[in-house]
Design a protein around this motif. Structure first.
Motif, PDB file in Angstrom:
ATOM      1  N   ALA A  97       0.814  -1.213   0.000  1.00  0.00           N
ATOM      2  CA  ALA A  97       0.000   0.000   0.000  1.00  0.00           C
ATOM      3  C   ALA A  97       0.851   1.268   0.000  1.00  0.00           C
ATOM      4  O   ALA A  97       0.373   2.332  -0.403  1.00  0.00           O
ATOM      5  N   VAL A  98       2.101   1.157   0.443  1.00  0.00           N
ATOM      6  CA  VAL A  98       2.994   2.323   0.420  1.00  0.00           C
ATOM      7  C   VAL A  98       3.323   2.722  -1.014  1.00  0.00           C
ATOM      8  O   VAL A  98       3.526   3.903  -1.326  1.00  0.00           O
ATOM      9  N   ILE A  99       3.350   1.737  -1.903  1.00  0.00           N
ATOM     10  CA  ILE A  99       3.887   1.938  -3.254  1.00  0.00           C
ATOM     11  C   ILE A  99       3.188   3.074  -3.991  1.00  0.00           C
ATOM     12  O   ILE A  99       3.836   3.893  -4.656  1.00  0.00           O
ATOM     13  N   GLU A 100       1.875   3.172  -3.888  1.00  0.00           N
ATOM     14  CA  GLU A 100       1.152   4.188  -4.657  1.00  0.00           C
ATOM     15  C   GLU A 100       1.477   5.613  -4.209  1.00  0.00           C
ATOM     16  O   GLU A 100       1.187   6.566  -4.931  1.00  0.00           O
ATOM     17  N   HIS A 101       2.095   5.766  -3.059  1.00  0.00           N
ATOM     18  CA  HIS A 101       2.438   7.100  -2.568  1.00  0.00           C
ATOM     19  C   HIS A 101       3.878   7.506  -2.884  1.00  0.00           C
ATOM     20  O   HIS A 101       4.280   8.635  -2.587  1.00  0.00           O
ATOM     21  N   LEU A 102       4.646   6.605  -3.468  1.00  0.00           N
ATOM     22  CA  LEU A 102       6.057   6.887  -3.716  1.00  0.00           C
ATOM     23  C   LEU A 102       6.253   8.047  -4.682  1.00  0.00           C
ATOM     24  O   LEU A 102       7.111   8.913  -4.470  1.00  0.00           O
ATOM     25  N   ARG A 103       5.461   8.093  -5.732  1.00  0.00           N
ATOM     26  CA  ARG A 103       5.642   9.160  -6.716  1.00  0.00           C
ATOM     27  C   ARG A 103       5.370  10.529  -6.105  1.00  0.00           C
ATOM     28  O   ARG A 103       6.084  11.499  -6.374  1.00  0.00           O
ATOM     29  N   GLY A 104       4.363  10.602  -5.263  1.00  0.00           N
ATOM     30  CA  GLY A 104       4.081  11.862  -4.589  1.00  0.00           C
ATOM     31  C   GLY A 104       5.231  12.313  -3.707  1.00  0.00           C
ATOM     32  O   GLY A 104       5.549  13.501  -3.649  1.00  0.00           O
ATOM     33  N   LEU A 105       5.860  11.367  -3.040  1.00  0.00           N
ATOM     34  CA  LEU A 105       7.021  11.709  -2.216  1.00  0.00           C
ATOM     35  C   LEU A 105       8.176  12.191  -3.085  1.00  0.00           C
ATOM     36  O   LEU A 105       8.864  13.165  -2.748  1.00  0.00           O
ATOM     37  N   ARG A 106       8.398  11.501  -4.204  1.00  0.00           N
ATOM     38  CA  ARG A 106       9.474  11.941  -5.100  1.00  0.00           C
ATOM     39  C   ARG A 106       9.198  13.342  -5.628  1.00  0.00           C
ATOM     40  O   ARG A 106      10.107  14.179  -5.695  1.00  0.00           O
ATOM     41  N   GLU A 107       7.955  13.619  -6.014  1.00  0.00           N
ATOM     42  CA  GLU A 107       7.610  14.943  -6.534  1.00  0.00           C
ATOM     43  C   GLU A 107       7.730  16.011  -5.456  1.00  0.00           C
ATOM     44  O   GLU A 107       7.995  17.180  -5.760  1.00  0.00           O
ATOM     45  N   LEU A 108       7.571  15.625  -4.201  1.00  0.00           N
ATOM     46  CA  LEU A 108       7.783  16.558  -3.096  1.00  0.00           C
ATOM     47  C   LEU A 108       9.249  16.955  -2.985  1.00  0.00           C
ATOM     48  O   LEU A 108       9.574  18.085  -2.604  1.00  0.00           O
ATOM     49  N   GLY A 109      10.144  16.007  -3.307  1.00  0.00           N
ATOM     50  CA  GLY A 109      11.579  16.246  -3.170  1.00  0.00           C
ATOM     51  C   GLY A 109      12.271  15.228  -2.298  1.00  0.00           C
ATOM     52  O   GLY A 109      13.473  15.330  -2.023  1.00  0.00           O
ATOM     53  N   ASP A 131      11.768  -2.553  -4.587  1.00  0.00           N
ATOM     54  CA  ASP A 131      11.923  -2.522  -6.033  1.00  0.00           C
ATOM     55  C   ASP A 131      11.152  -1.338  -6.633  1.00  0.00           C
ATOM     56  O   ASP A 131      11.668  -0.622  -7.499  1.00  0.00           O
ATOM     57  N   ALA A 132       9.933  -1.125  -6.155  1.00  0.00           N
ATOM     58  CA  ALA A 132       9.132  -0.003  -6.656  1.00  0.00           C
ATOM     59  C   ALA A 132       9.746   1.334  -6.274  1.00  0.00           C
ATOM     60  O   ALA A 132       9.750   2.286  -7.072  1.00  0.00           O
ATOM     61  N   ALA A 133      10.276   1.432  -5.055  1.00  0.00           N
ATOM     62  CA  ALA A 133      10.916   2.670  -4.622  1.00  0.00           C
ATOM     63  C   ALA A 133      12.107   3.000  -5.509  1.00  0.00           C
ATOM     64  O   ALA A 133      12.282   4.144  -5.948  1.00  0.00           O
ATOM     65  N   HIS A 134      12.928   2.023  -5.790  1.00  0.00           N
ATOM     66  CA  HIS A 134      14.082   2.250  -6.666  1.00  0.00           C
ATOM     67  C   HIS A 134      13.632   2.695  -8.050  1.00  0.00           C
ATOM     68  O   HIS A 134      14.272   3.539  -8.691  1.00  0.00           O
ATOM     69  N   GLY A 135      12.504   2.158  -8.501  1.00  0.00           N
ATOM     70  CA  GLY A 135      11.968   2.577  -9.790  1.00  0.00           C
ATOM     71  C   GLY A 135      11.547   4.037  -9.803  1.00  0.00           C
ATOM     72  O   GLY A 135      11.525   4.677 -10.866  1.00  0.00           O
ATOM     73  N   GLU A 136      11.212   4.568  -8.649  1.00  0.00           N
ATOM     74  CA  GLU A 136      10.837   5.980  -8.525  1.00  0.00           C
ATOM     75  C   GLU A 136      12.026   6.863  -8.147  1.00  0.00           C
ATOM     76  O   GLU A 136      11.866   8.063  -7.921  1.00  0.00           O
ATOM     77  N   GLY A 137      13.211   6.263  -8.044  1.00  0.00           N
ATOM     78  CA  GLY A 137      14.385   7.037  -7.665  1.00  0.00           C
ATOM     79  C   GLY A 137      14.497   7.301  -6.181  1.00  0.00           C
ATOM     80  O   GLY A 137      15.136   8.269  -5.758  1.00  0.00           O
ATOM     81  N   ILE A 138      13.893   6.425  -5.379  1.00  0.00           N
ATOM     82  CA  ILE A 138      13.875   6.601  -3.925  1.00  0.00           C
ATOM     83  C   ILE A 138      14.620   5.452  -3.256  1.00  0.00           C
ATOM     84  O   ILE A 138      14.316   4.274  -3.489  1.00  0.00           O
TER      85      ILE A 138
END
Length: 572
Positions: A132-144, A187-194
């Motif tokens: 469930a964390v995965i869908e929020h990763l992009r928002g965190l990346r866009e935050l900085g 794996d998903a986090a790394h895909g988002e650069g996190i």
């Protein structure tokens, strides 16, 4: 006779598949008169490798359940990587190679570039799972944000808790999704650069699991004690296999789960008089697996040796949490004076912390009634992780309340634009309205009662005024701590995003100049051609220059910037 120069505990402990159909099992069982392995309904003899180590190669594969049988008693594997039925259920074989990673070529950000986000898996989403964390990763990346730090996930009692009473050091919490769920998240986090950092607890084991470990071998020592329970045996008789148990766990998170770094909980409660302290051994072994992995300590010591390299007599950690920076900032913002906050409240302390966050660097501590800390001028700024909130500083308050709404912009301004490595606590970026309270789900009634009563005693003063502290065992306390995704003040998330953009433009390294006015409660910090102007007072402050970013009440009047009470501005 066993070879005294080739110790069997140095071989991988636990269950490790050696091909598609065969798994090698190895356990330290010094105390039982007889120990066997049970896979499914089949019982298998173990070979005596010496020094209390027993092993066997058995037909078993990823997903097969097993346990060790010690004098007739079924016990889970101390090195288990999967406890699908909780801390007292059977262990399950994990073959990390069955997961198909998509992060080839992944490179985590350097520590100096990291923006860390601390999150608790169970309360971060309604589902409370890794997936469930995965869908929020992009928002965190866009935050900085470019690194998330997971609060402990080692299997703990029940289905929810902070995680600091984990029992199985190497098993990802089953209620969160187990090891496979953790792999998917990483794996998903790394895909988002996190990057993904993991909070690990090596100073004690949750009380619900101590008996099973002690039935096998002397995992604990009576030489020392911790606030939370028996001290782990790092330097007493038969301590070598215990050290290896911990070190192999740390290495496994990095190697097999692609974790990018570890946060070590409360290393001041890790007692070890060995020539190489176990924290130093851990940092060395983790860096051997991945030289770019970061090891961040919570030391509670203000001792720069934690981050100094081994060649200088240090532990070799890459960074440490900087509590003094938080305390100096919080007291200026809120005037809280309880407990260890009592000795803070001067602007001079925050000014000192902007140079290096050891406010106590050998100076007198009235709270401890002794001199405390040591200077850390030789360490780079990024070796200090700073924050205006974290799980402790919120959750260990009686009601888990966050910073007052009116000071949140200035708090973010100071912590995110400091020269140090910043960390954000989940929800603060949008001003989360829900508290983060202390909650647990202990499966032993005596431990549950002790936890509940201990919390009540700690905050007995509130009961005198008709306020009962939340019961940590009540599921409602856990539910109340889940993020609502609603926050205040208005615009705070845009401010966080802008501050992190500006942070990337500031020069790396030390602040160029730091000045303050104690009476006016103002602080100025120059970084390159930019200056942080912070007003902790209640009267407006004037400043000149081009406004880059404003936090709080900042307005232009007749060519001058007017910075209101508890507000800040970055000017050029």
């Amino acid at each position: 006779m066993p070879d005294p120069h080739n110790f069997p505990w140095e071989q991988p402990l636990g269950a490790h598949p050696i091909d598609a159909d065969t798994t090698r099992f190895r356990v330290w069982a010094l105390r039982p008169e007889r120990v066997t392995l049970r896979v499914g309904d089949a019982e298998h003899e173990l070979h005596d490798d010496g020094f209390g180590i027993f092993s066997a190669d058995v037909a078993a594969a990823h997903g097969d359940d097993y346990c060790f049988v010690a004098d007739g008693r079924e016990l889970p594997d101390p090195s288990s990587r999967w406890q699908p039925d909780g801390i007292r259920g059977r262990s399950r074989v994990v073959d990390p190679a069955t997961f198909e990673w998509s992060d080839a070529g992944w490179q985590a950000p350097a520590l100096a570039d990291m923006v860390i986000y601390e999150l608790h898996v169970g309360t971060f989403t309604p589902e409370g799972t890794f997936d469930a964390v995965i869908e929020h990763l992009r928002g965190l990346r866009e935050l900085g944000v470019n690194a998330i730090e997971l609060m402990p996930v080692a299997e703990f009692p029940g289905r929810h808790g902070w995680g600091y009473d984990g029992v199985h050091l190497s098993a990802a919490q089953s209620s969160y999704g187990g090891p496979e769920g953790l792999q998917r998240l990483v794996d998903a986090a790394h895909g988002e650069g996190i990057a993904v950092l993991l909070d690990v607890v090596y100073n004690h084991v949750g009380a619900s699991g101590g008996g099973a470990l002690e039935a096998l071998a002397p995992y604990f020592t009576e030489k020392y004690s911790t606030f939370w329970g028996s001290a782990i045996n790092y330097d007493d008789a038969d301590s070598d296999p215990v050290r290896e148990w911990v070190l192999q766990s740390a290495m496994g998170w990095i190697r097999d789960f692609h974790i990018d770094g570890l946060r070590l909980d409360a290393i001041h409660a890790i007692f070890d008089s060995s020539p190489e302290h176990v924290v130093a051994a851990l940092a060395r072994r983790v860096h051997a697996v991945n030289p770019d992995a970061v090891v961040i300590a919570e030391s509670g010591m203000n001792d720069p040796k934690v981050m100094r390299p081994a060649a200088q007599g240090g532990f070799g950690c890459d960074a440490a949490w900087a509590d003094d920076f938080h305390h100096a900032l919080r007291v200026l913002l809120t005037d809280d004076r309880e407990g260890y906050y009592e000795e803070f409240g001067e602007v001079a302390q925050l000014a000192k912390a902007f140079h290096r966050p050891h406010v106590h660097d050998g100076t007198w501590s009235s709270f401890r009634r002794r001199r405390f800390g040591a200077p850390a001028d030789d360490l780079a700024p990024e070796a200090f992780v700073v924050f205006d909130a974290n799980h402790d500083q919120v959750g260990n308050r009686a009601f888990g309340d966050r910073l007052p709404v009116e000071v949140r912009p200035l708090a973010a301004f100071v912590s995110l634009l400091s020269p140090f490595t910043p960390m954000i606590f989940q929800g603060e970026e949008y001003g989360e309205t829900a508290p983060f309270q202390f909650f647990s789900d202990h499966i032993d009634e005596d431990i549950a009662t002790a936890t509940r009563e201990g919390r009540r005693r700690e905050f007995a003063a509130f009961a005198q005024f008709g306020e009962e502290v939340p019961d940590p065992q009540d599921p409602a306390t856990f539910r109340a701590s889940k993020l609502t995704r609603k926050g205040e003040p208005e615009g705070i998330e845009d401010l966080y995003r802008r501050l992190l953009e500006v942070r990337r433009e500031l020069p790396a390294g030390d602040a160029d100049d730091i000045s303050f006015d104690e009476q006016a409660r103002t602080l100025r910090v120059r970084r390159g051609d930019s200056e942080l102007v912070c007003n902790f007072g209640f009267e407006p402050l004037s400043a000149r220059g081009e406004l880059v970013v404003a936090a709080g009440d900042v307005r232009a009047e007749s060519g001058t910037l007017v910075i209101g009470a508890r507000s800040g501005a970055l000017v050029r």
